[in-house]
Design a protein around this motif. Structure first.
Motif, mmCIF file in Angstrom:
data_model
loop_
_atom_site.group_PDB
_atom_site.id
_atom_site.type_symbol
_atom_site.label_atom_id
_atom_site.label_comp_id
_atom_site.label_asym_id
_atom_site.label_seq_id
_atom_site.Cartn_x
_atom_site.Cartn_y
_atom_site.Cartn_z
ATOM 1 N N HIS A 150 51.336 43.979 49.704
ATOM 2 C CA HIS A 150 52.520 43.117 49.760
ATOM 3 C C HIS A 150 52.601 42.197 50.922
ATOM 4 C CE1 HIS A 150 54.552 45.857 52.360
ATOM 5 N NE2 HIS A 150 55.207 44.814 53.013
ATOM 6 N N GLN A 151 51.658 42.254 51.927
ATOM 7 C CA GLN A 151 51.701 41.533 52.939
ATOM 8 C C GLN A 151 50.822 40.250 52.753
ATOM 9 O OE1 GLN A 151 51.182 44.716 55.751
ATOM 10 N NE2 GLN A 151 52.906 43.625 56.773
ATOM 11 N N PHE A 152 49.963 40.287 51.598
ATOM 12 C CA PHE A 152 48.844 39.056 51.171
ATOM 13 C C PHE A 152 49.486 38.479 50.191
ATOM 14 C CE2 PHE A 152 46.410 42.536 53.010
ATOM 15 C CZ PHE A 152 45.185 42.008 53.529
ATOM 16 N N SER A 153 49.170 37.197 50.291
ATOM 17 C CA SER A 153 49.530 36.234 49.111
ATOM 18 C C SER A 153 48.504 36.592 47.767
ATOM 19 C CB SER A 153 49.275 34.822 49.605
ATOM 20 O OG SER A 153 47.751 34.694 49.635
ATOM 21 N N GLY A 154 49.137 36.142 46.620
ATOM 22 C CA GLY A 154 48.538 36.385 45.414
ATOM 23 C C GLY A 154 46.890 36.045 45.518
ATOM 24 N N GLY A 155 46.575 35.169 45.955
ATOM 25 C CA GLY A 155 45.156 34.746 46.091
ATOM 26 C C GLY A 155 44.294 35.846 47.054
ATOM 27 N N MET A 156 44.971 36.118 48.195
ATOM 28 C CA MET A 156 44.622 37.017 49.113
ATOM 29 C C MET A 156 44.360 38.518 48.438
ATOM 30 S SD MET A 156 43.231 35.861 51.856
ATOM 31 C CE MET A 156 43.300 34.166 52.726
ATOM 32 N N ARG A 157 45.386 38.890 47.648
ATOM 33 C CA ARG A 157 45.533 40.241 47.150
ATOM 34 C C ARG A 157 44.246 40.029 46.116
ATOM 35 N NH1 ARG A 157 51.298 40.100 47.165
ATOM 36 N NH2 ARG A 157 51.139 39.392 45.218
ATOM 37 N N ILE A 179 29.018 50.273 38.093
ATOM 38 C CA ILE A 179 29.825 49.274 37.326
ATOM 39 C C ILE A 179 31.301 49.244 37.654
ATOM 40 C CG2 ILE A 179 30.617 48.738 34.797
ATOM 41 C CD1 ILE A 179 28.723 50.783 34.074
ATOM 42 N N ALA A 180 31.618 47.891 37.888
ATOM 43 C CA ALA A 180 33.001 47.807 38.448
ATOM 44 C C ALA A 180 33.800 47.009 37.552
ATOM 45 C CB ALA A 180 32.936 47.158 39.969
ATOM 46 N N MET A 181 35.221 46.664 37.737
ATOM 47 C CA MET A 181 36.130 45.784 37.128
ATOM 48 C C MET A 181 36.941 45.139 37.669
ATOM 49 S SD MET A 181 37.786 46.389 33.272
ATOM 50 C CE MET A 181 38.577 45.114 32.345
ATOM 51 N N ILE A 182 37.314 43.805 37.863
ATOM 52 C CA ILE A 182 38.261 43.071 38.573
ATOM 53 C C ILE A 182 39.419 42.816 37.305
ATOM 54 C CG2 ILE A 182 38.885 40.931 39.792
ATOM 55 C CD1 ILE A 182 35.710 40.940 40.553
ATOM 56 N N PHE A 183 40.438 43.312 37.655
ATOM 57 C CA PHE A 183 41.733 43.066 36.502
ATOM 58 C C PHE A 183 42.522 41.758 36.896
ATOM 59 C CE2 PHE A 183 41.156 47.767 37.140
ATOM 60 C CZ PHE A 183 40.922 47.976 35.870
ATOM 61 N N GLN A 184 42.946 41.346 35.931
ATOM 62 C CA GLN A 184 43.738 40.017 35.821
ATOM 63 C C GLN A 184 44.963 40.184 37.011
ATOM 64 O OE1 GLN A 184 45.294 38.593 32.303
ATOM 65 N NE2 GLN A 184 46.819 36.911 33.067
ATOM 66 N N ASP A 185 45.632 41.265 37.302
ATOM 67 C CA ASP A 185 46.629 41.408 38.131
ATOM 68 C C ASP A 185 45.812 42.418 39.180
ATOM 69 O OD1 ASP A 185 48.985 42.302 39.523
ATOM 70 O OD2 ASP A 185 49.739 42.857 38.094
ATOM 71 N N PRO A 186 45.799 41.807 40.414
ATOM 72 C CA PRO A 186 45.232 42.637 41.563
ATOM 73 C C PRO A 186 46.118 43.971 41.867
ATOM 74 C CG PRO A 186 46.284 40.588 42.357
ATOM 75 C CD PRO A 186 46.363 40.725 40.880
ATOM 76 N N LEU A 241 46.290 32.300 39.684
ATOM 77 C CA LEU A 241 46.244 31.487 40.832
ATOM 78 C C LEU A 241 46.366 30.071 40.674
ATOM 79 C CD1 LEU A 241 43.445 33.857 42.358
ATOM 80 C CD2 LEU A 241 45.698 34.183 42.596
ATOM 81 N N ASP A 242 46.739 29.313 41.978
ATOM 82 C CA ASP A 242 46.775 27.848 41.814
ATOM 83 C C ASP A 242 45.296 27.356 41.766
ATOM 84 O OD1 ASP A 242 45.745 27.023 44.695
ATOM 85 O OD2 ASP A 242 47.288 28.546 45.056
ATOM 86 N N VAL A 243 45.086 26.154 41.353
ATOM 87 C CA VAL A 243 43.676 25.676 40.945
ATOM 88 C C VAL A 243 42.895 25.591 42.302
ATOM 89 C CG1 VAL A 243 42.458 23.386 40.432
ATOM 90 C CG2 VAL A 243 44.711 24.106 39.295
#
Length: 326
Positions: free
Chosen positions: A152-159, A91-98, A184-186
């Motif tokens: 920190h070297q990734f963008s928000g989408g990449m994180r 079981i895994a979880m993906i959080f709103q804030d990476p 994230l952007d659309v």
């Protein structure tokens, strides 16, 4: 047997102001490869439902009733050690804030390799190869090189893609995703939604996608459960619920989506605000905000009614709710 079967789940928070029934009698099931959209406003209890499944609710909150059956095994009865062996593995979880998933001072390689080796006896090289393969699956370019980077070297989408990759590393049978694309952007959001849907189908992973946006789950989920004030007020196959909502709250959420109504019309606005979970009104919790509310709604809480086609709702005036949606 379902991958996940939630029966009358109750999670309460015991505060100085009283008992907050954040999750109050929630029930649903999920099969392998199936995607469930858990939808509702902030404070509706959807995120607490997800945290309850993984036993991640902190004091003063706790699960006080119901069953969380994962392949027939009640997770609420497992020890902390047994739950730790399941989390991040089956079981895994993906959080709103990476950044809740990623450690800012460790390289991506270290975090992904440790996530694999914590649950499986495998060499560092084999774990690294799996990390590279999984990063490629979620659309990370040059995955072998990006393993050496820090978050920190990734963008928000990449994180967020990395966080999704970590959730997928051990081939979980169930993933709970708590609004992972909200910030994230659309364009990035649509890419991630398409990739997650494809991965769920390819791997047979059951997925709970928690969001406040019905438009997001319209093209993603196989079925929808709409939450309000700690309860599921409507559920059923996605196409059926969106085409013929039985609850006025669902109809209101649909009416607030740009492009849902006729051209030139103002968007529908649900009046008022969600009630305090520690001071819920008598009867239907949505009654104070509902144009269709009657005296029966204000005094008597509606029970779940099944349509016979897999759709269920809690409303005394379901036919009127369909008119609101149109």
């Amino acid at each position: 047997m379902s991958v996940l079967d939630i029966r009358d789940l109750q999670t309460h928070f015991f505060t100085d102001d009283g008992v907050v029934k954040a999750v109050d009698g929630v029930s649903f099931s999920l099969d392998a490869g199936e995607v469930l959209g858990l939808v509702g406003e902030s404070g509706s209890g959807k995120s607490v439902t997800g945290f309850s499944i993984l036993r991640l609710v902190d004091p003063p909150g706790r699960v006080v009733g119901g069953e969380i059956l994962f392949h027939g095994q009640d997770l609420a009865q497992l020890s902390n050690r047994e739950m730790r062996s399941l989390r991040g593995n089956r079981i895994a979880m993906i959080f709103q804030d990476p950044m809740m998933t990623l450690n800012p001072v460790l390289r991506i390689e270290t975090q992904m390799v440790e996530a694999v080796r914590a649950h499986e006896r495998i060499s560092h090289a084999a774990a690294r190869d799996r990390a590279i393969t999984t990063l490629a699956k979620v659309g990370i370019p040059s995955p072998a090189e990006r393993l050496a980077a820090y978050p920190h070297q990734f963008s928000g989408g990449m994180r967020q893609r990395v966080a999704i990759a970590i959730a997928l590393l051990n081939g979980p049978e169930l993933i709970v995703a708590d609004e992972p694309t909200t910030a994230l952007d659309v364009t990035i959001q649509s890419q991630i939604l398409a990739e997650v849907q494809e991965l769920a189908r390819e791997t047979g992973t059951a997925l709970i996608w928690i969001t406040h946006d019905l438009a997001v789950v319209a093209g993603l989920a196989d079925k929808i459960s709409v939450m309000y004030a700690g309860r599921i007020v409507e559920s059923g196959p996605t196409d059926q619920v969106l085409a013929a909502p039985q609850h006025p709250y669902t109809a209101g959420l649909l009416g607030s989506i740009p492009g849902h109504g006729r051209r030139g019309e103002r968007l529908t606005q649900i009046p008022g605000m969600a009630p305090s979970m520690s001071r819920l009104p008598a009867g239907c919790a949505f009654a104070p905000r509902c144009d269709l509310a009657s005296e029966m709604c204000r005094s008597t809480a509606p029970m779940v009614t099944e349509t016979g086609a897999g759709q269920g709702y809690r409303c005394h005036h379901p036919n009127a709710a369909q008119k609101v949606a149109t």
